[in-house]
Design an enzyme around this catalytic site. Structure first.
Site, mmCIF file in Angstrom:
data_model
loop_
_atom_site.group_PDB
_atom_site.id
_atom_site.type_symbol
_atom_site.label_atom_id
_atom_site.label_comp_id
_atom_site.label_asym_id
_atom_site.label_seq_id
_atom_site.Cartn_x
_atom_site.Cartn_y
_atom_site.Cartn_z
ATOM 1 N N CYS A 85 -4.327 -1.495 -2.107
ATOM 2 C CA CYS A 85 -4.481 -0.060 -2.341
ATOM 3 C C CYS A 85 -5.390 0.101 -3.563
ATOM 4 C CB CYS A 85 -3.100 0.527 -2.617
ATOM 5 S SG CYS A 85 -3.120 2.238 -3.112
ATOM 6 N N GLU B 222 -2.694 9.187 7.767
ATOM 7 C CA GLU B 222 -1.220 9.123 7.715
ATOM 8 C C GLU B 222 -0.582 10.012 8.787
ATOM 9 O OE1 GLU B 222 1.052 7.282 5.769
ATOM 10 O OE2 GLU B 222 -0.710 6.112 5.206
ATOM 11 N N ASP C 272 0.864 -1.198 0.000
ATOM 12 C CA ASP C 272 0.000 0.000 0.000
ATOM 13 C C ASP C 272 0.894 1.239 0.000
ATOM 14 O OD1 ASP C 272 -2.406 1.552 0.164
ATOM 15 O OD2 ASP C 272 -2.000 1.881 2.289
ATOM 16 N N SER C 273 0.282 2.382 -0.336
ATOM 17 C CA SER C 273 1.034 3.638 -0.307
ATOM 18 C C SER C 273 1.422 4.020 1.127
ATOM 19 C CB SER C 273 0.175 4.753 -0.896
ATOM 20 O OG SER C 273 -0.979 4.920 -0.101
ATOM 21 N N CYS D 100 -11.172 2.825 -0.268
ATOM 22 C CA CYS D 100 -9.766 3.165 0.007
ATOM 23 C C CYS D 100 -9.402 2.427 1.273
ATOM 24 C CB CYS D 100 -9.607 4.675 0.198
ATOM 25 S SG CYS D 100 -7.964 5.136 0.793
ATOM 26 N N THR D 101 -8.268 1.757 1.266
ATOM 27 C CA THR D 101 -7.942 0.883 2.399
ATOM 28 C C THR D 101 -7.580 1.659 3.665
ATOM 29 O OG1 THR D 101 -5.679 0.705 1.553
ATOM 30 C CG2 THR D 101 -7.231 -1.016 0.914
ATOM 31 N N HIS D 102 -7.356 2.961 3.528
ATOM 32 C CA HIS D 102 -7.114 3.779 4.718
ATOM 33 C C HIS D 102 -8.405 4.052 5.507
ATOM 34 C CE1 HIS D 102 -3.240 4.759 2.905
ATOM 35 N NE2 HIS D 102 -2.910 5.492 3.948
HETATM 36 N N1 DGL Z 1 -4.913 3.284 0.633
HETATM 37 C C1 DGL Z 1 -4.916 3.646 -0.702
HETATM 38 C C2 DGL Z 1 -6.182 3.326 -1.445
HETATM 39 O O1 DGL Z 1 -6.802 2.339 -1.122
HETATM 40 C C3 DGL Z 1 -4.217 4.877 -1.167
HETATM 41 C C4 DGL Z 1 -4.372 6.125 -0.448
HETATM 42 C C5 DGL Z 1 -3.443 7.184 -0.982
HETATM 43 O O2 DGL Z 1 -2.236 6.973 -0.948
HETATM 44 O O3 DGL Z 1 -3.957 8.205 -1.428
HETATM 45 O O4 DGL Z 1 -6.557 3.997 -2.371
#
Ligand code: DGL
Length: 281
Positions: free
Chosen positions: A79, A164, A16-17, A198-200
């Site tokens: 991600c 983050e 992931d990012s 989004c996984t965040h």
């Molecule tokens: N967690 C990521 C996603 O699912 C990326 C979030 C990001 O770096 O902007 O899209």
């Protein structure tokens, strides 16, 4: 005649990012605890959600190549932004040159597959980064499987920075959590299912639950991705044999080790050890 030796089995790579992929990793480890994993977070270059196709593709390809170099035969792009902007090109153009026997899988398809069984009103909402939203990957994938479902999308550019920067539980986060949910519901009040694309975003769950209207279901992807990986390994015994089993998980970040350890330990609720690596080749 020179012969290349087959690469030994290795851990499953989860990329992931930043920290978001940890929400996917936790679910995968719950359902498939027997395998070994390497988690790689490109925290130094997060967020990806506001970056161009070219840059997300370049960064993702670097991460996948690094995980292959570290012995992974199977890599999950945990991600959505990378799955939307880089997965197809990597699968079609890069894998044949890198190593045609290895595999890279994303998170959008497994999420979409479950949607049809969940929504009753056939009106769904997707909350995602700007990159994922503008790629239109979700509506395109949903309509391939469920042409009758109406999809509304809302980008939430400030949610990843909140996570983050460890602000997910702060009072200030409420304003932006509420704002994007309200904007989505205004687009289509008949929405009965909201996908956190989004996984965040599951890391903001307590606040999301506070502002989503009653009766609207919130879908976090972890569980669906984990079940889909389990099925994938059942269907592909040749890949299953290349995944080592020991229940271990290694962590790698492109940012400072202390920063990752502190934040990731809060999200994972267990102490971890991490090593810093560079993805610039
Ligand atoms: N967690 C990521 C996603 O699912 C990326 C979030 C990001 O770096 O902007 O899209």
């Amino acid at each position: 005649m020179r012969q290349t030796l087959p690469t030994p089995p290795g851990p499953i790579g989860i990329f992931d990012s930043g920290y978001g992929g940890l929400t996917i990793l936790s679910k995968i480890r719950e359902i498939l605890p027997q395998y070994d994993y390497i988690y790689l977070g490109d925290n130094a270059r997060t967020p990806y959600g506001t970056r161009s196709y070219e840059v997300v593709y370049e960064f993702t390809l670097q991460a996948v190549s690094k995980l292959f170099e570290m012995g992974c035969h199977l890599v999950i792009l945990a991600c959505n932004t990378a799955s939307a902007k880089a997965l197809r090109t990597i699968q079609m153009n890069d894998l044949p040159h890198l190593d045609a026997t290895r595999r890279v899988l994303g998170v959008i398809r497994p999420t979409v597959e479950c949607i049809g069984k969940i929504t009753l009103s056939r009106h769904i909402g997707i909350l995602a980064t700007s990159g994922t939203t503008r790629s239109k990957s979700y509506p395109l994938e949903v309509h391939k499987l469920f042409p009758d479902i109406k999809v509304s999308s809302q980008e939430c550019p400030l949610w990843v920075p909140l996570v983050e920067n460890n602000e997910a539980h702060s009072d200030g986060a409420d304003y932006f959590v509420r704002k994007y949910i309200d904007q989505l519901m205004q687009q289509d009040p008949q929405i009965d299912t909201i996908v956190l694309g989004c996984t965040h975003y599951p890391l903001l769950m307590p606040k999301i639950e506070k502002y989503v209207p009653q009766g609207v279901r919130i879908v976090a992807q972890g569980e669906y991705v984990a079940h889909s990986l389990k099925e994938y390994l059942n269907r592909h015994p040749e890949m299953d044999r290349k995944c080592t089993r020991g229940g271990r998980c290694m962590y790698r970040t492109t940012e400072a080790e202390e920063k990752f350890t502190e934040s990731a330990s809060t999200f994972l609720k267990e102490p971890i050890r991490v090593e810093r690596i560079s993805l610039d080749f």
